[in-house]
Motif scaffolding. Structure first.
Motif, PDB file in Angstrom:
ATOM      1  N   UNK A  40       0.789  -1.219   0.000  1.00 36.56           N
ATOM      2  CA  UNK A  40       0.000   0.000   0.000  1.00 36.56           C
ATOM      3  C   UNK A  40       0.818   1.265   0.000  1.00 36.56           C
ATOM      4  N   UNK A  41       2.116   1.152   0.243  1.00 42.29           N
ATOM      5  CA  UNK A  41       2.983   2.323   0.279  1.00 42.29           C
ATOM      6  C   UNK A  41       4.034   2.318  -0.832  1.00 42.29           C
ATOM      7  N   UNK A  42       4.514   1.139  -1.205  1.00 44.56           N
ATOM      8  CA  UNK A  42       5.551   1.015  -2.226  1.00 44.56           C
ATOM      9  C   UNK A  42       4.961   0.414  -3.493  1.00 44.56           C
ATOM     10  N   UNK A  43       5.505   0.811  -4.633  1.00 47.00           N
ATOM     11  CA  UNK A  43       5.097   0.257  -5.915  1.00 47.00           C
ATOM     12  C   UNK A  43       6.332  -0.075  -6.735  1.00 47.00           C
ATOM     13  N   UNK A  44       6.451  -1.330  -7.135  1.00 49.86           N
ATOM     14  CA  UNK A  44       7.546  -1.750  -7.996  1.00 49.86           C
ATOM     15  C   UNK A  44       7.059  -1.783  -9.442  1.00 49.86           C
ATOM     16  N   UNK A  45       7.911  -1.363 -10.356  1.00 54.33           N
ATOM     17  CA  UNK A  45       7.576  -1.395 -11.773  1.00 54.33           C
ATOM     18  C   UNK A  45       8.856  -1.549 -12.576  1.00 54.33           C
ATOM     19  N   UNK A  46       8.702  -1.860 -13.854  1.00 52.30           N
ATOM     20  CA  UNK A  46       9.872  -1.992 -14.706  1.00 52.30           C
ATOM     21  C   UNK A  46       9.542  -1.513 -16.105  1.00 52.30           C
ATOM     22  N   UNK A  47      10.547  -0.988 -16.775  1.00 53.22           N
ATOM     23  CA  UNK A  47      10.462  -0.573 -18.160  1.00 53.22           C
ATOM     24  C   UNK A  47      11.515  -1.368 -18.904  1.00 53.22           C
ATOM     25  N   UNK A  85       6.181   5.726  -1.059  1.00 51.95           N
ATOM     26  CA  UNK A  85       5.359   6.791  -0.510  1.00 51.95           C
ATOM     27  C   UNK A  85       5.116   6.539   0.971  1.00 51.95           C
ATOM     28  N   UNK A  86       4.697   7.573   1.666  1.00 51.12           N
ATOM     29  CA  UNK A  86       4.394   7.473   3.096  1.00 51.12           C
ATOM     30  C   UNK A  86       5.527   6.799   3.854  1.00 51.12           C
ATOM     31  N   UNK A  87       6.725   7.254   3.611  1.00 52.33           N
ATOM     32  CA  UNK A  87       7.894   6.627   4.207  1.00 52.33           C
ATOM     33  C   UNK A  87       7.900   6.760   5.725  1.00 52.33           C
ATOM     34  N   UNK A  88       8.407   5.724   6.366  1.00 49.74           N
ATOM     35  CA  UNK A  88       8.498   5.648   7.812  1.00 49.74           C
ATOM     36  C   UNK A  88       9.953   5.494   8.223  1.00 49.74           C
TER      37      UNK A  88
END
Length: 125
Positions: A66-73, A84-87
């Motif tokens: 819910x806070x991190x998103x992995x993607x690739x190109x 996002x919303x780093x702790x």
């Protein structure tokens, strides 16, 4: 052989965002499972997020869902991690890694034979 280089780390206040990138030098980049792992001194390496060869399937550690998103190109041979919303507990050295294995969605580092040099992420309170 695969060469990987991370970038995008830095210092941010809690609640902020960072985007990590991992550029690969590989002839057949699209055949690799890719993953992000992190390590804090005194703790075991932790799988953060993984992604399948063409990016349609992903997996995340419960702590970052819910806070991190992995993607690739694959055209750019680049892996990304949007955070996002780093702790403060996200503070760690972050590494990207590549693996050739049949199942990409395990957070285990087994089979990940190629690693970048790491990029430091520091989240302050």
């Amino acid at each position: 052989q695969v060469r990987l280089m991370e970038s995008g780390g830095g210092s941010v206040h809690a609640g902020g965002s960072l985007t990590l990138s991992c550029e690969a030098s590989a002839t057949t980049y699209s055949i690799y499972c890719m993953g992000w792992f992190r390590q804090t001194p005194g703790k075991e390496r932790e799988g953060v997020a993984v992604i399948s060869q063409i990016g349609v399937s992903t997996g995340y550690a419960d702590s970052v869902k819910g806070r991190f998103t992995i993607s690739r190109d694959n055209a750019k041979k680049t892996l990304y991690l949007q955070m996002d919303s780093l702790k403060p507990e996200d503070t760690a050295m972050y590494y990207c890694a590549a693996a050739i294995r049949g199942y990409c969605l395990s957070l285990s580092s087994d089979g990940y034979n190629y690693w970048g040099q790491g990029t430091q992420v520091t989240v302050s309170s």
